[in-house]
Design an enzyme around this catalytic site. Structure first.
Site, PDB file in Angstrom:
ATOM      1  CB  CYS A 165     -12.501  -5.034 -11.538  1.00  0.00           C
ATOM      2  SG  CYS A 165     -11.466  -5.381 -12.951  1.00  0.00           S
ATOM      3  CB  ILE A 186      -8.179  -5.495  -4.301  1.00  0.00           C
ATOM      4  CG1 ILE A 186      -9.339  -4.829  -3.548  1.00  0.00           C
ATOM      5  CG2 ILE A 186      -7.125  -6.037  -3.331  1.00  0.00           C
ATOM      6  CD1 ILE A 186     -10.227  -5.794  -2.772  1.00  0.00           C
ATOM      7  CD  GLU A 187      -3.288  -1.946  -9.174  1.00  0.00           C
ATOM      8  OE1 GLU A 187      -3.744  -1.382 -10.171  1.00  0.00           O
ATOM      9  OE2 GLU A 187      -2.195  -1.641  -8.647  1.00  0.00           O
ATOM     10  CD  GLU A 237     -15.957  -2.479 -12.633  1.00  0.00           C
ATOM     11  OE1 GLU A 237     -14.953  -2.609 -11.890  1.00  0.00           O
ATOM     12  OE2 GLU A 237     -15.859  -2.158 -13.824  1.00  0.00           O
TER      13      GLU A 237
HETATM   14 ZN    ZN Z   1     -13.314  -5.459 -14.418  1.00  0.00          ZN
END
Ligand code: ZN
Length: 140
Positions: free
Chosen positions: A53, A43-44, A55
């Site tokens: 990120c 999710i930017e 993960e």
């Molecule tokens: Zn990462």
């Protein structure tokens, strides 16, 4: 352990990635020791440092629902090679996961993947026990 379902869920979750800046989608699927699966995508953010990120999205979803024990995570990205987790995600995994048994699976697809342990990816990690003071260690 067969990771086909976990890989399938990571690939599917990649579709939800919010990546207007990089156009680089990543999906992750985290397996708890109890057998539940938590997924995450990257999710930017326009403020780039606020980007999260895939993960970590999966780990934070799981922890926020009471999960603390994990067995494996699959990472699948929009590249044509195996995609390892970044350093920040390795550190987050080190908070909750056993370095010797937790499996990190870099999956190109359901047939082609690599598996490494967290300890191989982040040797000598800074872990919760490193925060104990010398005084605490002597009395415990
Ligand atoms: Zn990462």
């Amino acid at each position: 352990m067969e990771y086909q379902e976990l890989i399938a869920q990571a690939v599917k979750t990649k579709e939800f990635a919010y990546v207007p800046y990089s156009n680089f989608r990543v999906g992750a699927a985290l397996l708890t020791t109890s057998g539940r699966i938590y997924t995450g995508c990257n999710i930017e953010n326009a403020g780039f440092s606020a980007t999260n990120c895939a993960e970590r999205t999966a780990v934070f979803k799981a922890v926020s629902e009471g999960e603390r024990e994990f067995e494996a995570i699959v990472i699948n990205g929009d590249n044509h090679d195996y995609l390892p987790p970044c350093g920040v995600c390795r550190q987050v995994l080190a908070e909750f996961c056993d370095p010797d048994t937790f499996q990190v699976i870099f999956a190109k697809n359901q047939q082609d993947y690599r598996i490494m342990t967290l300890g191989e990816l982040l040797p000598e990690a800074f872990r919760p026990e490193n925060l104990k003071s010398k005084k605490q260690t002597e009395t415990s």
